[in-house]
Design an enzyme around this catalytic site. Structure first.
Site, PDB file in Angstrom:
ATOM      1  N   HIS A  64      40.471  45.842  44.495  1.00  0.00           N
ATOM      2  CA  HIS A  64      40.461  44.649  43.631  1.00  0.00           C
ATOM      3  C   HIS A  64      41.349  43.546  44.209  1.00  0.00           C
ATOM      4  CE1 HIS A  64      40.440  43.098  39.201  1.00  0.00           C
ATOM      5  NE2 HIS A  64      40.437  42.103  40.064  1.00  0.00           N
ATOM      6  N   ASN A  98      34.280  36.194  42.664  1.00  0.00           N
ATOM      7  CA  ASN A  98      34.461  34.882  42.016  1.00  0.00           C
ATOM      8  C   ASN A  98      34.913  33.821  43.019  1.00  0.00           C
ATOM      9  OD1 ASN A  98      36.965  36.148  42.247  1.00  0.00           O
ATOM     10  ND2 ASN A  98      37.813  35.171  40.434  1.00  0.00           N
ATOM     11  N   ASP A 156      33.970  39.910  37.853  1.00  0.00           N
ATOM     12  CA  ASP A 156      35.415  39.779  37.646  1.00  0.00           C
ATOM     13  C   ASP A 156      35.883  38.326  37.607  1.00  0.00           C
ATOM     14  OD1 ASP A 156      38.070  40.622  37.237  1.00  0.00           O
ATOM     15  OD2 ASP A 156      38.496  40.230  39.332  1.00  0.00           O
ATOM     16  N   HIS A 183      35.769  43.295  34.122  1.00  0.00           N
ATOM     17  CA  HIS A 183      36.945  42.575  33.640  1.00  0.00           C
ATOM     18  C   HIS A 183      36.752  42.492  32.124  1.00  0.00           C
ATOM     19  CE1 HIS A 183      39.681  38.878  33.544  1.00  0.00           C
ATOM     20  NE2 HIS A 183      39.072  38.837  32.393  1.00  0.00           N
ATOM     21  N   HIS A 236      41.875  46.411  35.786  1.00  0.00           N
ATOM     22  CA  HIS A 236      43.208  46.007  35.301  1.00  0.00           C
ATOM     23  C   HIS A 236      43.481  46.245  33.812  1.00  0.00           C
ATOM     24  CE1 HIS A 236      40.719  42.577  34.482  1.00  0.00           C
ATOM     25  NE2 HIS A 236      40.901  41.971  35.624  1.00  0.00           N
ATOM     26  N   ASN A 308      45.646  37.468  33.927  1.00  0.00           N
ATOM     27  CA  ASN A 308      44.596  37.827  32.988  1.00  0.00           C
ATOM     28  C   ASN A 308      43.998  39.176  33.377  1.00  0.00           C
ATOM     29  OD1 ASN A 308      42.532  37.917  31.168  1.00  0.00           O
ATOM     30  ND2 ASN A 308      41.452  36.101  31.908  1.00  0.00           N
ATOM     31  N   ASP A 335      44.949  43.404  42.110  1.00  0.00           N
ATOM     32  CA  ASP A 335      44.374  42.162  41.570  1.00  0.00           C
ATOM     33  C   ASP A 335      45.025  40.950  42.256  1.00  0.00           C
ATOM     34  OD1 ASP A 335      42.913  40.324  40.134  1.00  0.00           O
ATOM     35  OD2 ASP A 335      43.877  40.719  38.205  1.00  0.00           O
ATOM     36  N   HIS A 339      47.080  31.549  44.370  1.00  0.00           N
ATOM     37  CA  HIS A 339      46.863  30.165  43.913  1.00  0.00           C
ATOM     38  C   HIS A 339      47.869  29.260  44.621  1.00  0.00           C
ATOM     39  CE1 HIS A 339      44.057  31.176  40.747  1.00  0.00           C
ATOM     40  NE2 HIS A 339      44.878  32.101  40.287  1.00  0.00           N
TER      41      HIS A 339
HETATM   42 ZN   LIG Z   1      39.889  40.288  36.392  1.00  0.00          ZN
END
Ligand SMILES: [Zn+2]
Length: 455
Positions: A64, A98, A156, A183, A236, A308, A335, A339
């Site tokens: 992930h 994503n 996700d 998710h 998660h 999240n 995860d 950013h």
């Molecule tokens: Zn997620």
């Protein structure tokens, strides 16, 4: 390709029930021997590495991660993400879809495979989406994605809200023997929540993201796994109720699995009230012998604690820990969600969710489960090697049997170090764990018999 002989380490290979001091020989990118015959079989010009006092285990696998390519390469690329993985001891990672565009077609899968082949120093595999553009409205071409080589499907970052659509996705996934990752977030219950709904969200005046928003979808997934026989993997997990639901379902034999992230088994929602509050309360158990003046400081509303699903209460954290220990939560993942600074340096409400995690994951896992004595080392390593390998159908990874891929992680379980912002090799610096005293450090990451990273 020359031979690589890893000498005298503690070889921990849970898939083969091995835990002993031994040599490991990698030849032509594959495991060639483990034990007494390794040295004898090694070519005369074999490269040798002294691993005494270190743990030698199958290459760690993180199913992930978010590498942001294509589309958001200012945050991370496949190249920089792979570097961060190697430094964290991970030899194989699985990207989430994503990206921009989303990985919902064979062309984008091929693009990622090509970039991974060219630029990545670890194995970078990818998932595909469940629905087109992760919009939750129309199924993606799951058969074509499977043919293109995705190792699982997931939306996700988003969650399919339409239960009928999710049922059909599960049926397709089962036909192709793909796991379906989810998710788990019910949009109606969560709305625009930014942190766990509870005492601290009220105290800090932030919109709550209630646990039931996660539990509702976990319950849905259990019912659909039971109905379809598909393998559904809940990503998660952060809430005690979700862990309990998975535990009960597994006891009935349902094909459901769960995942825990280091931030959820280390931090709590109190950390959003700042380090003073955290170290005086929920953080105390992490460093019982240290004065808080010697521990890292951060302000309230620090957006590097926004992810999240969100950090939850100490009781939820304890449930996640218990879930990992008893196997309810099958695997540990980072995860890893990079950013840019400018995106995170805004008011809490407006910051994007997510933190980087590949470089601290092994240490935080060792600290929580090994150094506390809560788990035997092989059981912990299993959550990072053979179990995730099975979830994404990697038959040649996750163990050190002869003929398996020559992916190996060497780490010093007892090395004490501090993770510094300036030392990260990720392109982004949105981790909550800078300046944390850590225990347990990768020293060498070997991918296909080649040393991808060493200290
Ligand atoms: Zn997620």
């Amino acid at each position: 390709m020359s031979d690589l002989l890893l000498q005298g380490g503690r070889v921990v290979d849970p898939a083969n029930s091995v835990d002993e001091v031994a040599d490991v020989l990698i030849s032509d990118g594959k495991v060639a021997a483990v034990g007494a015959e390794a040295a004898a079989k090694a070519a005369g010009d074999a490269e040798k590495a002294d691993c005494s006092g270190k743990v030698v285990c199958p290459g760690l696998i993180d199913i992930h991660v978010h590498f942001r390519e294509p589309g958001q390469t200012a945050k991370e690329t496949i190249e920089s993400g792979a570097r961060s993985a190697a430094r964290g001891g991970f030899t194989t990672v699985v990207c989430q879809p994503n990206t921009r565009p989303a990985i919902d077609n064979p062309g984008t899968v091929a693009l990622i495979q090509e970039k991974a082949e060219k630029n990545a120093i670890v194995n970078v595999l990818t998932t595909g989406t469940i629905t087109k553009d992760r919009a939750g409205e129309e199924l993606a071409p799951i058969g074509s994605l499977n043919k293109a080589g995705v190792v699982a499907i997931t939306d996700d970052g988003s969650c399919v809200q339409n239960n009928e659509l999710m049922r059909r996705a599960a049926e397709y996934a089962k036909m192709f023997n793909l796991s379906i990752f989810d998710h788990c977030q019910d949009y109606d219950l969560v709305t625009d929540g930014v942190m766990n709904e509870g005492y601290w969200s009220t105290n800090l005046g932030l919109k709550g993201w209630p646990s039931v928003g996660e539990e509702m979808i976990v319950a849905r997934n259990i019912l659909l796994a039971e109905l379809t026989g598909a393998r559904i993997h809940c990503q998660h997990m952060s809430a005690a109720g979700a862990v309990r639901l998975i535990r009960e379902a597994k006891a009935r034999g349902v094909s459901i699995s769960g995942e825990a992230c280091p931030h959820h088994f280390t931090l709590t929602d109190a950390s959003i009230a700042g380090s003073e509050v955290f170290w005086d309360g929920d953080g105390k158990e992490l460093y019982p012998d240290r004065d808080k003046a010697d521990l890292p400081a951060w302000p309230e509303y620090d957006t590097n604690f926004k992810m999240n699903p969100p950090l939850r209460t100490a009781a939820d954290r304890a449930a996640v820990i218990e879930g990992v220990i008893d196997g309810t939560l099958d695997i540990i993942s980072s995860d890893h969600a990079p950013h840019c600074d400018y995106e995170k340096e805004v008011e809490f409400d407006y910051a994007p969710f997510g933190i980087t995690g590949l470089e601290t994951q092994l240490a935080l896992s060792l600290m929580r489960f090994h150094h506390t004595g809560a788990m035997k080392l092989p059981d912990l390593i299993s959550r990072l090697t053979d179990v995730p390998a099975k979830l994404v159908n990697l038959d040649n990874k996750g163990g050190l049997g002869v003929g398996m891929d020559g992916d190996v992680t060497v780490f010093d379980a007892d090395a004490e170090w501090v993770f510094r912002r300036e030392d990260t090799v990720s392109q982004s610096t949105n981790s909550p764990f800078y300046d944390w005293p850590l225990k347990g450090k990768p020293v060498m990451t070997i991918v296909g018999g080649k040393i991808a990273w060493r200290e």
